[in-house]
Motif scaffolding. Structure first.
Motif, PDB file in Angstrom:
ATOM      1  N   GLN A 113       0.713  -1.258   0.054  1.00 19.87           N
ATOM      2  CA  GLN A 113       0.085   0.072  -0.052  1.00 19.87           C
ATOM      3  C   GLN A 113       1.056   1.317  -0.125  1.00 19.87           C
ATOM      4  N   SER A 114       0.578   2.281  -0.801  1.00 22.52           N
ATOM      5  CA  SER A 114       1.315   3.621  -1.017  1.00 22.52           C
ATOM      6  C   SER A 114       0.229   4.433  -0.438  1.00 22.52           C
ATOM      7  N   GLU A 115       0.761   5.566   0.318  1.00 20.49           N
ATOM      8  CA  GLU A 115       0.036   6.939   0.555  1.00 20.49           C
ATOM      9  C   GLU A 115      -0.232   7.633  -0.681  1.00 20.49           C
ATOM     10  N   VAL A 116       0.809   7.563  -1.635  1.00 20.11           N
ATOM     11  CA  VAL A 116       0.747   8.625  -2.691  1.00 20.11           C
ATOM     12  C   VAL A 116      -0.226   7.699  -3.617  1.00 20.11           C
ATOM     13  N   ARG A 117      -0.481   6.408  -3.860  1.00 24.17           N
ATOM     14  CA  ARG A 117      -1.423   5.833  -4.768  1.00 24.17           C
ATOM     15  C   ARG A 117      -1.951   4.612  -4.188  1.00 24.17           C
ATOM     16  N   PRO A 118      -2.790   4.865  -3.194  1.00 24.64           N
ATOM     17  CA  PRO A 118      -3.427   3.651  -2.420  1.00 24.64           C
ATOM     18  C   PRO A 118      -4.502   2.841  -3.414  1.00 24.64           C
ATOM     19  N   VAL A 119      -4.308   1.442  -3.123  1.00 23.64           N
ATOM     20  CA  VAL A 119      -5.347   0.641  -3.806  1.00 23.64           C
ATOM     21  C   VAL A 119      -6.635   0.960  -3.722  1.00 23.64           C
ATOM     22  N   PRO A 120      -7.526   1.160  -4.656  1.00 29.65           N
ATOM     23  CA  PRO A 120      -8.692   1.512  -4.665  1.00 29.65           C
ATOM     24  C   PRO A 120      -9.780   0.576  -4.307  1.00 29.65           C
ATOM     25  N   LEU A 121     -10.086   0.311  -2.959  1.00 28.61           N
ATOM     26  CA  LEU A 121     -10.849  -0.601  -2.422  1.00 28.61           C
ATOM     27  C   LEU A 121     -12.443  -0.479  -2.736  1.00 28.61           C
ATOM     28  N   PRO A 122     -13.147  -1.626  -2.986  1.00 29.81           N
ATOM     29  CA  PRO A 122     -12.886  -2.690  -2.884  1.00 29.81           C
ATOM     30  C   PRO A 122     -12.126  -3.518  -4.054  1.00 29.81           C
ATOM     31  N   VAL A 123     -11.106  -4.599  -3.608  1.00 24.88           N
ATOM     32  CA  VAL A 123     -10.510  -5.137  -4.739  1.00 24.88           C
ATOM     33  C   VAL A 123     -10.659  -6.788  -4.348  1.00 24.88           C
ATOM     34  N   THR A 124     -10.330  -7.459  -5.220  1.00 25.06           N
ATOM     35  CA  THR A 124     -10.520  -8.974  -5.151  1.00 25.06           C
ATOM     36  C   THR A 124      -9.205  -9.632  -5.811  1.00 25.06           C
ATOM     37  N   SER A 158      -6.264  -2.846   9.330  1.00 21.06           N
ATOM     38  CA  SER A 158      -5.578  -3.059  10.219  1.00 21.06           C
ATOM     39  C   SER A 158      -3.925  -2.469  10.092  1.00 21.06           C
ATOM     40  N   LYS A 159      -3.221  -2.279  10.959  1.00 19.12           N
ATOM     41  CA  LYS A 159      -1.996  -1.571  10.708  1.00 19.12           C
ATOM     42  C   LYS A 159      -0.937  -2.232   9.662  1.00 19.12           C
ATOM     43  N   ASP A 160      -1.121  -3.654   9.661  1.00 21.23           N
ATOM     44  CA  ASP A 160      -0.575  -4.369   8.623  1.00 21.23           C
ATOM     45  C   ASP A 160      -1.095  -4.127   7.146  1.00 21.23           C
ATOM     46  N   GLU A 161      -2.199  -4.113   7.130  1.00 20.44           N
ATOM     47  CA  GLU A 161      -2.980  -4.020   5.839  1.00 20.44           C
ATOM     48  C   GLU A 161      -2.898  -2.570   5.392  1.00 20.44           C
ATOM     49  N   GLN A 162      -2.677  -1.508   6.202  1.00 14.49           N
ATOM     50  CA  GLN A 162      -2.204  -0.181   5.746  1.00 14.49           C
ATOM     51  C   GLN A 162      -1.084  -0.280   4.949  1.00 14.49           C
ATOM     52  N   LYS A 163      -0.042  -1.289   5.342  1.00 15.16           N
ATOM     53  CA  LYS A 163       1.254  -1.168   4.582  1.00 15.16           C
ATOM     54  C   LYS A 163       1.043  -2.129   3.473  1.00 15.16           C
ATOM     55  N   ARG A 164       0.170  -3.141   3.355  1.00 10.47           N
ATOM     56  CA  ARG A 164       0.065  -4.174   2.305  1.00 10.47           C
ATOM     57  C   ARG A 164      -1.083  -5.000   2.420  1.00 10.47           C
ATOM     58  N   LEU A 165      -1.704  -5.416   1.487  1.00  5.80           N
ATOM     59  CA  LEU A 165      -2.881  -6.352   1.371  1.00  5.80           C
ATOM     60  C   LEU A 165      -2.047  -7.586   1.228  1.00  5.80           C
ATOM     61  N   TRP A 166      -2.363  -8.558   1.931  1.00  2.74           N
ATOM     62  CA  TRP A 166      -1.744  -9.784   2.068  1.00  2.74           C
ATOM     63  C   TRP A 166      -2.474 -11.016   2.231  1.00  2.74           C
ATOM     64  N   GLU A 167      -2.041 -12.168   1.558  1.00  2.00           N
ATOM     65  CA  GLU A 167      -2.882 -13.367   1.801  1.00  2.00           C
ATOM     66  C   GLU A 167      -1.902 -14.208   1.614  1.00  2.00           C
ATOM     67  N   SER A 168      -2.089 -15.485   2.511  1.00  2.00           N
ATOM     68  CA  SER A 168      -1.013 -16.721   2.319  1.00  2.00           C
ATOM     69  C   SER A 168      -1.785 -17.788   3.009  1.00  2.00           C
ATOM     70  N   ARG A 169      -1.722 -18.711   2.022  1.00  2.00           N
ATOM     71  CA  ARG A 169      -2.410 -20.299   2.582  1.00  2.00           C
ATOM     72  C   ARG A 169      -1.973 -21.515   1.992  1.00  2.00           C
ATOM     73  N   PRO A 170      -2.021 -22.496   2.519  1.00  2.00           N
ATOM     74  CA  PRO A 170      -1.449 -23.767   1.718  1.00  2.00           C
ATOM     75  C   PRO A 170      -2.662 -24.140   0.488  1.00  2.00           C
ATOM     76  N   MET A 171      -2.064 -24.750  -0.405  1.00  2.38           N
ATOM     77  CA  MET A 171      -2.943 -25.039  -1.586  1.00  2.38           C
ATOM     78  C   MET A 171      -2.667 -26.399  -1.906  1.00  2.38           C
ATOM     79  N   GLY A 172      -3.849 -27.173  -2.131  1.00  2.00           N
ATOM     80  CA  GLY A 172      -3.683 -28.446  -2.446  1.00  2.00           C
ATOM     81  C   GLY A 172      -3.052 -29.081  -3.986  1.00  2.00           C
ATOM     82  N   LEU A 173      -2.114 -29.570  -4.155  1.00  2.76           N
ATOM     83  CA  LEU A 173      -1.756 -29.936  -5.579  1.00  2.76           C
ATOM     84  C   LEU A 173      -2.645 -30.444  -6.555  1.00  2.76           C
ATOM     85  N   GLY A 174      -3.584 -31.536  -6.049  1.00  5.43           N
ATOM     86  CA  GLY A 174      -4.268 -32.335  -6.944  1.00  5.43           C
ATOM     87  C   GLY A 174      -3.514 -33.757  -6.999  1.00  5.43           C
TER      88      GLY A 174
END
Length: 230
Positions: free
Chosen positions: A132-143, A181-197
């Protein structure tokens, strides 16, 4: 089990750091995302000699759509219900043969990073991040869409062109209705385990991702590349 899945991305990431770096770092942003949807019934669609390679800097994904025939469909082993979810997001019905959708990436894309670790017990830890950037923040909502793909070379497994076969996917929406949150104000982030198939070859796996705004326009995209560490 839940505790194990929460720790899995961290365990995989630690192992991966010692062996290789798999991320979008240093990669140019794609200029378009092309999604090819193929019915699990249409084996000829997969082997179509008229299929063309992707243009430069175009991210091409291949989704195999489940058939009502289930396991009797010739491409059923590669079919995923996630393909139906993606079609629903595009407001499209499941094709009887094939359907292709192309979406341009914004000419001034936001910065995005995707990364993954090494396969472990049928899972792989994957993440996507938008600083996330104060100069050019990501325009919420986003998916955000994070997709695990198996890259299949042209001339192998019956395909005349290279394909990025979708094995798994996840989505995350940042709706802006709640204070970040304070963390989301700096970055939008997601981390998960993904099944391989069950049929994927782990050495051919990587992740790609993109982010859509409220109108479905892609504001950024990224794809990982594995590089051996010295």
């Amino acid at each position: 089990m839940k505790h194990f899945l929460c720790l899995l991305p961290l365990a995989i990431a630690a192992t991966a750091q010692a062996q290789s770096s798999c991320s979008s770092d240093g990669q140019r942003t794609p200029v378009a995302v092309v999604e090819r949807f193929t019915s699990a019934d249409c084996e000829n669609c997969w082997s179509d000699a008229a299929a063309r390679p992707a243009p430069p800097r175009t991210l091409v994904l291949d989704w195999i759509v489940p058939s009502p025939r289930g396991d009797e469909a010739p491409l059923s082993a590669a079919a995923t219900r996630d393909a139906n979810d993606r079609l629903a997001a595009l407001h499209r019905a499941a094709p009887t043969a094939s359907y292709s959708n192309q979406t341009p990436v914004a000419k001034r894309p936001y910065r995005m990073r995707v990364a993954h670790g090494l396969p472990f017990n049928g899972y792989i830890g994957a993440s996507m991040e938008l600083p996330q950037s104060e100069v050019r923040p990501v325009p919420l909502p986003v998916t955000g869409w994070l997709v695990l793909v198996e890259t299949i070379a042209a001339g192998t497994e019956g395909t005349p062109v290279e394909r990025n076969l979708v094995r798994n996917s996840l989505t995350r929406t940042w709706d802006g209705r709640h204070q970040l949150s304070k963390d989301e104000q700096k970055r939008l982030w997601e981390s998960r385990p993904m099944g391989l198939g069950a049929t994927a070859q782990p050495e051919r796996l990587r992740v790609v991702g993109w982010v859509e705004d409220a109108q479905g326009r892609i504001i950024t995209a990224a794809q990982s590349r594995c590089a051996e560490l010295p």
